[in-house]
Design a protein around this motif. Structure first.
Motif, mmCIF file in Angstrom:
data_model
loop_
_atom_site.group_PDB
_atom_site.id
_atom_site.type_symbol
_atom_site.label_atom_id
_atom_site.label_comp_id
_atom_site.label_asym_id
_atom_site.label_seq_id
_atom_site.Cartn_x
_atom_site.Cartn_y
_atom_site.Cartn_z
ATOM 1 N N GLN A 30 0.916 -1.528 -0.100
ATOM 2 C CA GLN A 30 -0.449 0.167 0.022
ATOM 3 C C GLN A 30 0.645 1.474 -0.040
ATOM 4 O O GLN A 30 0.601 2.190 -0.133
ATOM 5 C CB GLN A 30 -0.894 0.018 1.255
ATOM 6 C CG GLN A 30 -2.206 -0.993 1.257
ATOM 7 C CD GLN A 30 -3.103 -1.292 2.304
ATOM 8 O OE1 GLN A 30 -2.590 -0.270 3.538
ATOM 9 N NE2 GLN A 30 -3.057 -2.797 2.681
ATOM 10 N N LEU A 31 2.208 1.200 0.439
ATOM 11 C CA LEU A 31 2.773 2.228 0.286
ATOM 12 C C LEU A 31 4.325 2.213 -1.090
ATOM 13 O O LEU A 31 4.145 1.396 -1.428
ATOM 14 C CB LEU A 31 3.939 2.178 1.702
ATOM 15 C CG LEU A 31 3.768 2.505 2.862
ATOM 16 C CD1 LEU A 31 4.430 2.653 4.088
ATOM 17 C CD2 LEU A 31 2.741 3.392 3.088
ATOM 18 N N SER A 32 3.930 2.866 -1.332
ATOM 19 C CA SER A 32 4.553 2.856 -2.772
ATOM 20 C C SER A 32 4.977 4.777 -3.645
ATOM 21 O O SER A 32 4.877 5.870 -2.630
ATOM 22 C CB SER A 32 3.647 3.328 -4.115
ATOM 23 O OG SER A 32 3.642 4.386 -4.903
ATOM 24 N N PRO A 33 6.263 4.664 -3.969
ATOM 25 C CA PRO A 33 7.662 5.485 -2.917
ATOM 26 C C PRO A 33 6.957 6.608 -4.302
ATOM 27 O O PRO A 33 7.348 8.393 -5.240
ATOM 28 C CB PRO A 33 8.889 5.623 -4.320
ATOM 29 C CG PRO A 33 8.543 3.782 -4.148
ATOM 30 C CD PRO A 33 7.140 3.485 -3.891
ATOM 31 N N THR A 34 6.036 6.315 -5.138
ATOM 32 C CA THR A 34 5.225 7.255 -6.391
ATOM 33 C C THR A 34 3.996 7.964 -6.466
ATOM 34 O O THR A 34 3.172 8.384 -7.185
ATOM 35 C CB THR A 34 5.011 6.691 -7.939
ATOM 36 O OG1 THR A 34 4.267 5.528 -7.847
ATOM 37 C CG2 THR A 34 6.613 5.724 -8.708
ATOM 38 N N PHE A 35 3.769 7.121 -4.954
ATOM 39 C CA PHE A 35 2.187 7.598 -4.349
ATOM 40 C C PHE A 35 1.717 8.614 -4.925
ATOM 41 O O PHE A 35 0.205 8.975 -5.177
ATOM 42 C CB PHE A 35 2.166 7.671 -2.663
ATOM 43 C CG PHE A 35 0.621 7.643 -1.936
ATOM 44 C CD1 PHE A 35 -0.015 6.445 -2.104
ATOM 45 C CD2 PHE A 35 0.192 8.514 -1.675
ATOM 46 C CE1 PHE A 35 -1.212 6.254 -1.881
ATOM 47 C CE2 PHE A 35 -1.353 8.488 -1.660
ATOM 48 C CZ PHE A 35 -1.576 7.317 -1.201
ATOM 49 N N TYR A 36 2.582 10.405 -4.915
ATOM 50 C CA TYR A 36 1.862 11.713 -4.992
ATOM 51 C C TYR A 36 2.247 12.254 -6.332
ATOM 52 O O TYR A 36 2.035 13.427 -6.673
ATOM 53 C CB TYR A 36 2.329 12.783 -3.979
ATOM 54 C CG TYR A 36 2.078 12.079 -2.905
ATOM 55 C CD1 TYR A 36 0.543 12.080 -2.212
ATOM 56 C CD2 TYR A 36 3.185 11.947 -1.802
ATOM 57 C CE1 TYR A 36 0.108 12.019 -1.181
ATOM 58 C CE2 TYR A 36 2.448 11.702 -0.574
ATOM 59 C CZ TYR A 36 1.469 11.354 -0.229
ATOM 60 O OH TYR A 36 0.791 11.022 1.202
ATOM 61 N N ASN A 37 2.692 11.143 -7.891
ATOM 62 C CA ASN A 37 3.308 11.448 -8.964
ATOM 63 C C ASN A 37 2.078 12.125 -9.317
ATOM 64 O O ASN A 37 2.033 13.037 -9.840
ATOM 65 C CB ASN A 37 3.618 10.314 -9.297
ATOM 66 C CG ASN A 37 4.857 10.508 -9.107
ATOM 67 O OD1 ASN A 37 5.682 10.618 -7.754
ATOM 68 N ND2 ASN A 37 5.424 8.855 -10.217
ATOM 69 N N ASN A 38 1.222 11.618 -9.418
ATOM 70 C CA ASN A 38 -0.538 12.539 -9.961
ATOM 71 C C ASN A 38 -0.805 13.603 -9.485
ATOM 72 O O ASN A 38 -1.353 14.816 -9.838
ATOM 73 C CB ASN A 38 -1.143 11.362 -10.065
ATOM 74 C CG ASN A 38 -0.860 10.659 -11.179
ATOM 75 O OD1 ASN A 38 -0.061 10.910 -12.179
ATOM 76 N ND2 ASN A 38 -1.049 9.606 -11.520
ATOM 77 N N THR A 39 -0.578 13.637 -7.960
ATOM 78 C CA THR A 39 -1.995 13.867 -7.168
ATOM 79 C C THR A 39 -1.528 15.918 -6.426
ATOM 80 O O THR A 39 -1.596 16.301 -6.122
ATOM 81 C CB THR A 39 -2.291 13.287 -5.518
ATOM 82 O OG1 THR A 39 -1.240 12.696 -5.124
ATOM 83 C CG2 THR A 39 -3.567 12.315 -5.958
ATOM 84 N N CYS A 40 -0.098 14.973 -6.262
ATOM 85 C CA CYS A 40 1.286 16.352 -5.593
ATOM 86 C C CYS A 40 2.492 15.954 -5.992
ATOM 87 O O CYS A 40 3.324 15.774 -5.484
ATOM 88 C CB CYS A 40 0.949 16.399 -4.079
ATOM 89 S SG CYS A 40 1.423 18.080 -3.694
ATOM 90 N N PRO A 41 2.675 16.619 -7.709
ATOM 91 C CA PRO A 41 3.626 15.949 -8.029
ATOM 92 C C PRO A 41 5.610 16.537 -7.359
ATOM 93 O O PRO A 41 6.090 16.088 -8.302
ATOM 94 C CB PRO A 41 3.770 16.120 -9.751
ATOM 95 C CG PRO A 41 2.087 17.340 -10.098
ATOM 96 C CD PRO A 41 1.979 16.580 -8.758
ATOM 97 N N ASN A 42 4.496 17.560 -6.755
ATOM 98 C CA ASN A 42 6.573 18.422 -6.506
ATOM 99 C C ASN A 42 6.594 18.526 -5.182
ATOM 100 O O ASN A 42 6.965 19.140 -4.749
ATOM 101 C CB ASN A 42 5.429 19.696 -6.545
ATOM 102 C CG ASN A 42 6.842 20.925 -6.747
ATOM 103 O OD1 ASN A 42 8.120 20.439 -7.308
ATOM 104 N ND2 ASN A 42 6.992 21.899 -6.554
ATOM 105 N N ALA A 43 4.952 17.368 -4.580
ATOM 106 C CA ALA A 43 5.707 17.570 -3.241
ATOM 107 C C ALA A 43 7.007 16.879 -2.439
ATOM 108 O O ALA A 43 7.239 18.260 -1.365
ATOM 109 C CB ALA A 43 4.652 16.116 -2.179
ATOM 110 N N LEU A 44 8.040 16.688 -2.792
ATOM 111 C CA LEU A 44 9.194 15.927 -2.422
ATOM 112 C C LEU A 44 10.161 17.317 -2.496
ATOM 113 O O LEU A 44 11.011 17.611 -1.888
ATOM 114 C CB LEU A 44 9.793 14.914 -2.909
ATOM 115 C CG LEU A 44 8.670 13.480 -3.145
ATOM 116 C CD1 LEU A 44 9.451 11.801 -3.155
ATOM 117 C CD2 LEU A 44 8.879 13.662 -1.296
#
Length: 321
Positions: A30-44
Motif C-alpha cells: 500500500q506504500l509506494s514511492p510514486t504515491f503522489y506523482n499525479n496528486t502532488c507531483p512537487n511534494a518531495l
C-alpha cells in the motif's frame, strides 16, 4: 494417482504460503514511492526545500528530525501521532517523559506541511512529510539517501504510554525493544549510529561519567564532567559525538571502540556482547554503516503505517481537522 497424492498437499501448502506472504506484504504494497506523482507531483521538492533551509539555519536540526521520526514510529507506528498538540480529546505525546522538553523539529514539519497545503491541499499526510524530512535532513548533513515509500495516513489519536528504548537500557533490552518493531539486531546497531549527530542532556549520562566505571575512558569522562556538574545542570547539553557532532559519519562507532560512548545505551553496543562485531565493522567501513543505516531507516519508516481508509490527512499537523 501416486503422484497426485503427493502434489495435493504440496499445492495446499503452497497456497497457504502465498496467502501468508500476500497478507505480510499487504501493508508494504500500500506504500509506494510514486504515491503522489499525479496528486502532488512537487511534494518531495517542497519538503526538501523546507528541510534544507531549516538545517542550513541550524545543523543540529538534522539530528532532531531523525529523533522526532524515531519517537513517532516507536509509538503506535509511523502515523504522526507525536505531532498532535494537547486538546480536550488528546493527551499529547509531546508531554510524555521521553519527549518533554527534548524532542524538537515540530515547527519544521509544520512549515513544510503548510507549503504543501498551498500547492495541493489535503493530499500529503504529516506522517509522509516526517518520513521524507528525516531522509532529507540526513542527506543535508552528509548522510546516505534512500527511497521513501509513501501513502501513510495520519492518526486521529495519540498515546501517552510511551515504550521507547531508554538511554539506560542494557543490550538485551535494546535488542528486544527493536525486535518488537520488526527491527533486527543489525538494524538496531545501525540506527543507533544516528547518535553520530545531536546532543544529550547531562542527567542522562551523569551516572556514567561519575561512576568510576571500567567501560568509560577516564579522560573522556573527565572532559564531560566540565559541563555536567555532579548536582546541577540537568539540562546542560553535550554532543553525542565529540569529534564531528554535526556531520553524519561513522565516528560514533570509533568512539565506542575507545570507550567514549556518551550514553550507557551507546557503550553497551561494544561491551563484549553480541553486537561487538557489528560495531567494529561500522568503525572500519563508513560504507557498510551508511548502507545499513539507509535500509534500517526504510524498515523503521514502515512500522505499522495507517493506509487506505485508516486515519486521516491532517491539514495542520498539530491538530485534527
Amino acid at each position: 494417482i501416486h503422484m497426485a497424492s503427493h502434489t495435493l498437499p504440496c499445492i495446499a501448502a503452497l497456497s497457504c504460503l502465498l496467502l501468508l506472504l500476500s497478507s505480510f506484504s499487504q501493508c508494504q504494497a500500500q506504500l509506494s514511492p510514486t504515491f503522489y506523482n499525479n496528486t502532488c507531483p512537487n511534494a518531495l521538492n517542497i519538503i526538501r526545500t523546507s528541510v534544507r533551509q531549516a538545517v542550513s539555519t541550524e545543523r543540529r536540526m538534522a539530528a532532531s528530525l531523525v529523533r522526532l521520526h524515531f519517537h513517532d514510529c516507536f509509538v503506535q507506528g509511523c502515523d504522526a501521532s507525536i505531532l498532535l498538540d494537547e486538546s480536550p480529546t488528546i493527551k499529547s505525546e509531546k508531554t510524555a517523559l521521553p519527549n518533554l522538553g527534548s524532542v524538537r523539529g515540530y515547527d519544521v514539519i509544520e512549515a513544510a506541511k503548510s507549503e504543501l497545503e498551498k500547492a495541493c491541499p489535503g493530499i500529503v499526510s504529516c506522517a509522509d512529510v516526517l518520513s521524507v524530512a528525516t531522509r532529507d535532513a540526513t542527506v543535508a548533513v552528509g548522510g546516505p539517501s534512500w527511497t521513501v515509500k509513501l501513502g501513510r495516513r495520519d492518526s486521529t489519536m495519540a498515546s501517552h504510554t510511551i515504550d521507547l528504548p531508554s538511554p539506560f537500557d542494557n543490550l538485551d533490552r535494546l535488542i528486544s525493544s527493536f525486535a518488537s518493531k520488526g527491527l533486527n539486531t543489525r538494524d538496531m546497531v545501525a540506527l543507533s549510529g544516528a547518535h553520530t549527530l545531536g546532543q544529550a542532556q547531562c542527567f542522562l549520562f551523569r551516572d556514567r561519567i561519575y561512576g568510576n566505571r571500567t567501560d568509560i575512558d577516564a579522560g573522556f569522562a573527565n572532559t564531560r564532567r566540565r559541563n555536567c556538574p555532579k548536582e546541577t545542570g540537568n539540562g546542560n547539553l553535550a554532543p553525542l559525538d565529540l569529534v564531528t557532532p554535526n556531520s553524519f559519519d561513522n565516528n560514533y562507532y570509533k568512539n565506542l571502540l575507545q570507550k567514549k560512548g556518551l550514553l550507557q545505551s551507546d557503550q553497551v553496543l561494544f561491551s563484549g556482547g553480541a553486537t561487538d562485531s557489528i560495531v567494529s565493522e561500522y568503525a572500519r567501513s563508513p560504507q557498510a554503516f551508511q548502507t545499513d543505516f539507509a535500509s534500517a531507516m526504510i524498515k523503521l519508516s514502515e512500522v505499522q503505517p495507517l493506509t487506505r481508509q485508516n486515519g486521516i490527512i491532517r491539514k495542520v499537523c498539530g491538530s485534527l481537522n
